[in-house]
Design an enzyme around this catalytic site. Sequence first.
Site, PDB file in Angstrom:
ATOM      1  N   ASN A   8       1.076  -1.274  -0.163  1.00  0.00           N
ATOM      2  CA  ASN A   8       0.027  -0.103   0.036  1.00  0.00           C
ATOM      3  C   ASN A   8       1.080   1.051   0.115  1.00  0.00           C
ATOM      4  OD1 ASN A   8      -1.885   2.060   0.384  1.00  0.00           O
ATOM      5  ND2 ASN A   8      -2.410   1.457   2.662  1.00  0.00           N
ATOM      6  N   TRP A   9       1.262   1.957  -1.212  1.00  0.00           N
ATOM      7  CA  TRP A   9       1.799   2.922  -1.363  1.00  0.00           C
ATOM      8  C   TRP A   9       1.580   4.161  -0.649  1.00  0.00           C
ATOM      9  CZ3 TRP A   9       3.929   3.338  -7.096  1.00  0.00           C
ATOM     10  CH2 TRP A   9       4.778   1.978  -7.302  1.00  0.00           C
ATOM     11  N   LYS A  10       0.094   4.114  -0.358  1.00  0.00           N
ATOM     12  CA  LYS A  10      -0.662   5.476   0.302  1.00  0.00           C
ATOM     13  C   LYS A  10      -0.242   6.602  -0.822  1.00  0.00           C
ATOM     14  CE  LYS A  10      -0.088   3.207   4.741  1.00  0.00           C
ATOM     15  NZ  LYS A  10      -0.390   3.500   6.053  1.00  0.00           N
ATOM     16  N   HIS A  93      -9.613   1.500   4.488  1.00  0.00           N
ATOM     17  CA  HIS A  93      -8.532   1.783   5.131  1.00  0.00           C
ATOM     18  C   HIS A  93      -8.417   2.440   6.524  1.00  0.00           C
ATOM     19  CE1 HIS A  93      -4.304   2.851   6.150  1.00  0.00           C
ATOM     20  NE2 HIS A  93      -3.966   1.811   5.570  1.00  0.00           N
ATOM     21  N   GLU A  95      -6.957   5.064   7.573  1.00  0.00           N
ATOM     22  CA  GLU A  95      -6.771   6.571   7.279  1.00  0.00           C
ATOM     23  C   GLU A  95      -7.946   7.094   6.574  1.00  0.00           C
ATOM     24  OE1 GLU A  95      -2.937   5.907   5.444  1.00  0.00           O
ATOM     25  OE2 GLU A  95      -2.123   5.251   7.324  1.00  0.00           O
ATOM     26  N   GLU A 164      -5.850  -4.832  10.235  1.00  0.00           N
ATOM     27  CA  GLU A 164      -5.059  -3.717  10.488  1.00  0.00           C
ATOM     28  C   GLU A 164      -5.364  -3.187  11.887  1.00  0.00           C
ATOM     29  OE1 GLU A 164      -2.742  -2.956   6.568  1.00  0.00           O
ATOM     30  OE2 GLU A 164      -4.241  -1.392   6.825  1.00  0.00           O
ATOM     31  N   GLY A 170       1.888   2.213  10.614  1.00  0.00           N
ATOM     32  CA  GLY A 170       2.970   3.262  10.515  1.00  0.00           C
ATOM     33  C   GLY A 170       3.651   3.894  11.962  1.00  0.00           C
ATOM     34  N   SER A 208       2.854  -2.152  10.415  1.00  0.00           N
ATOM     35  CA  SER A 208       4.340  -2.340  10.387  1.00  0.00           C
ATOM     36  C   SER A 208       5.000  -3.476  10.356  1.00  0.00           C
ATOM     37  CB  SER A 208       4.527  -1.834  12.149  1.00  0.00           C
ATOM     38  OG  SER A 208       4.267  -0.493  12.071  1.00  0.00           O
ATOM     39  N   GLY A 229       2.568  -1.064   4.054  1.00  0.00           N
ATOM     40  CA  GLY A 229       2.944   0.259   3.966  1.00  0.00           C
ATOM     41  C   GLY A 229       4.295   0.582   3.760  1.00  0.00           C
ATOM     42  N   GLY A 230       4.841   1.074   4.751  1.00  0.00           N
ATOM     43  CA  GLY A 230       6.115   1.867   4.504  1.00  0.00           C
ATOM     44  C   GLY A 230       7.089   0.830   4.074  1.00  0.00           C
TER      45      GLY A 230
HETATM   46  P1  PGA Z   1       2.600   0.208   7.769  1.00  0.00           P
HETATM   47  O1  PGA Z   1       1.042   0.425   6.977  1.00  0.00           O
HETATM   48  O2  PGA Z   1       3.076  -1.041   6.963  1.00  0.00           O
HETATM   49  O3  PGA Z   1       3.208   1.508   7.368  1.00  0.00           O
HETATM   50  O4  PGA Z   1       2.389   0.153   9.054  1.00  0.00           O
HETATM   51  C1  PGA Z   1       0.011  -0.645   6.675  1.00  0.00           C
HETATM   52  C2  PGA Z   1      -1.044  -0.097   5.977  1.00  0.00           C
HETATM   53  O5  PGA Z   1      -1.340   0.982   6.474  1.00  0.00           O
HETATM   54  O6  PGA Z   1      -1.782  -0.594   5.289  1.00  0.00           O
END
Ligand code: PGA
Length: 246
Positions: A8-10, A93, A95, A164, A170, A208, A229-230
């Site tokens: 997930n590049w966001k 998600h 966010e 999640e 994050g 994470s 994500g990251g």
């Molecule tokens: P993260 O994000 O791996 O940076 O914690 C995961 C996500 O939000 O899908």
Amino acid sequence: MKKLIAGNWKMNGSLESNAALVKALLSHSDDWTCDVALCVPAPYLSQLQNLSKASPLMFGAQDVSTHDSGAFTGEVSAGMLKDFECRYAIVGHSERRQLHLESDALVAAKAQKALASGITPVVCVGETLHEREAGLTEEVVKRQLAAVIHLNGHCISEIVLAYEPVWAIGTGKTATPEQAQHVHAVLRAQLRAASAHADRVQIVYGGSMNAANAAQLLAQPDIDGGLVGGASLKAADFLSIIAAAH
Ligand code: PGA
């Protein structure tokens, strides 16, 4: 079941950095034994369509509208995603639930639109730290999944489900393999009660996940992959996670 590692590049990337990252990933694609996907910002869907041609790399969007067309400034419909041959769309998600106030019902409607266009929704559920500390984890994730089952009951086995925990996203704080497995098992039981095909739903963990902790998480019986994500922004890290998912 085959595992899925989805990045997930966001809101990250550029034409130049995306090309370099995908090239680095694809140089190892002969070794992949799991499903691999990247969920990218909408403007880069066409780039991913080109870069992933004739490769096992799949791609998707990070959201989808509940509407088909019309006066919805800024929205992107499932039909538009399909035009670019999107395989996946993340829905719900945290966010978006938190920053855009998306409700369980709205997330369920987004999943429905994706499914109707032949796009696999990656439905995200998860509790906040406050909810976990109040002992509400199971209640929260079950409520979030129940809304999606309610609207999509007959085709619920066509989704990907992502657990999640919001406090792990994050933050560098990962759920322990035992904590994650516990919730995955709860979600699996809920899916089983709704569908005879529940065992083919990939339930992936996100929050994470990184090169160091992926193998232990992915070894759990109900963890069928990761939403990353990251660590999906760095080729070496993402490749290590893919390698751990056999
Ligand atoms: P993260 O994000 O791996 O940076 O914690 C995961 C996500 O939000 O899908």
